[in-house]
Motif scaffolding. Structure first.
Motif, short mmCIF file in Angstrom:
data_model
loop_
_atom_site.label_atom_id
_atom_site.label_comp_id
_atom_site.label_asym_id
_atom_site.label_seq_id
_atom_site.Cartn_x
_atom_site.Cartn_y
_atom_site.Cartn_z
N MET A 1 0.67 -1.14 0.06
CA MET A 1 -0.06 0.00 -0.12
C MET A 1 1.11 1.11 0.01
N ARG A 2 1.92 1.09 0.60
CA ARG A 2 2.86 2.39 0.77
C ARG A 2 3.35 2.96 -0.67
N GLU A 3 3.72 2.03 -1.41
CA GLU A 3 4.35 2.26 -2.80
C GLU A 3 3.16 3.20 -3.49
N PHE A 4 1.68 2.77 -3.32
CA PHE A 4 0.90 3.63 -3.92
C PHE A 4 0.62 4.67 -3.34
N ARG A 5 0.71 4.98 -1.92
CA ARG A 5 0.39 5.89 -1.27
C ARG A 5 1.53 7.07 -1.83
N ASP A 6 2.72 6.65 -1.68
CA ASP A 6 3.85 7.42 -2.05
C ASP A 6 3.71 8.05 -3.51
N ALA A 7 3.00 7.50 -4.41
CA ALA A 7 3.14 7.91 -6.00
C ALA A 7 1.83 8.76 -6.10
N LEU A 8 0.80 8.41 -5.39
CA LEU A 8 -0.61 9.10 -5.53
C LEU A 8 -1.01 10.27 -4.65
N PRO A 9 -1.88 11.05 -5.00
CA PRO A 9 -2.46 12.44 -4.12
C PRO A 9 -2.71 12.10 -2.76
N PRO A 10 -2.31 12.76 -1.88
CA PRO A 10 -2.82 12.36 -0.56
C PRO A 10 -4.16 11.74 -0.31
N GLU A 11 -4.97 12.71 -0.90
CA GLU A 11 -6.54 12.39 -0.78
C GLU A 11 -7.00 11.63 -1.64
N LEU A 12 -7.41 10.27 -1.34
CA LEU A 12 -8.06 9.32 -2.19
C LEU A 12 -9.51 9.28 -2.08
N PRO A 13 -10.27 9.15 -3.27
CA PRO A 13 -11.78 9.31 -2.99
C PRO A 13 -12.19 7.98 -2.54
N ALA A 14 -13.18 8.15 -1.70
CA ALA A 14 -14.17 6.84 -1.09
C ALA A 14 -13.06 5.67 -0.78
N ARG A 15 -13.78 4.60 -1.01
CA ARG A 15 -13.18 3.12 -0.45
C ARG A 15 -12.02 2.78 -1.30
N THR A 16 -11.13 2.28 -0.69
CA THR A 16 -9.87 1.69 -1.39
C THR A 16 -9.44 0.32 -0.54
N GLU A 17 -9.14 -0.46 -1.56
CA GLU A 17 -8.69 -1.79 -1.01
C GLU A 17 -7.68 -2.51 -2.13
N ILE A 18 -6.64 -3.53 -1.41
CA ILE A 18 -5.54 -4.09 -2.15
C ILE A 18 -6.28 -5.49 -2.51
N ILE A 19 -6.50 -5.83 -3.98
CA ILE A 19 -6.66 -7.15 -4.52
C ILE A 19 -5.71 -7.39 -5.38
N ASP A 20 -5.02 -8.81 -5.04
CA ASP A 20 -4.20 -9.27 -6.04
C ASP A 20 -3.10 -8.44 -6.33
N GLY A 21 -2.57 -7.45 -5.38
CA GLY A 21 -1.63 -6.58 -5.53
C GLY A 21 -1.85 -5.17 -6.24
N ASN A 22 -2.96 -5.20 -6.34
CA ASN A 22 -3.71 -3.94 -7.16
C ASN A 22 -4.33 -3.16 -6.38
N ILE B 1 -7.65 -0.99 -5.53
CA ILE B 1 -8.96 -0.65 -6.09
C ILE B 1 -9.43 0.46 -5.42
N ILE B 2 -9.85 1.79 -6.06
CA ILE B 2 -10.56 2.84 -5.69
C ILE B 2 -11.92 2.81 -6.30
N SER B 3 -12.71 2.83 -5.14
CA SER B 3 -14.38 2.81 -5.54
C SER B 3 -15.17 3.82 -5.21
N ALA B 4 -15.74 4.53 -5.93
CA ALA B 4 -16.65 5.93 -5.74
C ALA B 4 -17.65 5.98 -6.58
N SER B 5 -18.18 7.33 -6.94
CA SER B 5 -19.22 7.31 -7.87
C SER B 5 -18.50 7.39 -9.15
N ASP B 6 -19.20 7.24 -10.26
CA ASP B 6 -18.41 7.19 -11.57
C ASP B 6 -17.72 8.71 -11.78
N ARG B 7 -18.71 9.46 -11.53
CA ARG B 7 -17.96 11.02 -11.68
C ARG B 7 -16.95 11.18 -10.79
N THR B 8 -16.80 10.93 -9.66
CA THR B 8 -15.43 11.25 -8.73
C THR B 8 -14.32 10.19 -9.20
#
Length: 208
Positions: free
Chosen positions: A1-22, A24-31
């Protein structure tokens, strides 16, 4: 998770989870779409929108990139004969309709392929896509992406799977009603036919 956090903006939209090393960021389509469009093109991660979720994954291994590049070189005669161009792993495709954003490992497009903004090629202009399977992308490449690519009418999808047993290549074609009607499967090392409009016999031993 840290490698993603270091590269992405600090504010991630809605729910996040790690599946198979990826990631996954879930929110409304527009967000999700807005967040994707805000990402720098220089971000050191692969980002795609699939079924309304933003999928963030590390770039592939050198072998993964090498296979995509070998395919690109093999199909240069086809590109030259038809006035096409190809990209191996460095463009996004906008899926018309849902506006999902895919990042294939390889794609062929006409020189005048239509664009969505300055970042994405519209799926209506894509002739062929290819995905190189890695351990973390097996389900997505084999089960999810074929439906996405067929659903928007991309004529051909190739799946190069060096991690299966035995390693193999699958060529999918004839998209209709969200699925490819024709599938040709060959173990690596054996020839496989890429149908029209590419019309090419590929010696898959080049991937070994």
């Amino acid at each position: 998770m840290r490698e993603f956090r270091d590269a992405l903006p600090p504010e991630l939209p809605a729910r996040t989870e790690i599946i198979d090393g990826n990631l996954i960021i879930s929110a409304s389509d527009r967000t999700v779409q807005k967040f994707f469009e805000s990402l720098s093109p220089d971000i050191p991660l692969r980002t795609e929108i699939i079924d309304g979720n933003l999928i963030v994954s590390p770039f592939g291994t050198p072998r993964h990139a090498r296979i995509a590049r070998i395919l690109s070189r093999a199909l240069i005669p086809v590109e030259d004969a038809n006035g096409w161009e190809s990209f191996d792993g460095n463009v996004d495709i906008c899926i018309e309709g849902p506006r999902d954003a895919m990042a294939p490992d390889y794609c062929i497009v006409p020189l005048d392929a239509p664009l969505w903004g300055g970042r994405e090629i519209l799926s209506s202009g894509v002739i062929m896509v290819a995905e190189v399977v890695s351990p973390g992308s097996t389900r997505t490449d084999h089960l999810v992406k074929p439906g996405v690519y067929a659903g928007c009418g991309i004529p051909i999808m190739m799946i190069i799977d060096p991690v299966s047993s035995p390693p193999a290549v699958t060529v999918l074609s004839d998209p209709e009603d969200g699925a490819y009607r024709t599938a040709v499967h060959a173990e690596l090392g054996k020839p496989v036919r890429i149908p029209d409009p590419v019309d090419f016999d590929l010696d898959t031993s080049i991937f070994l």
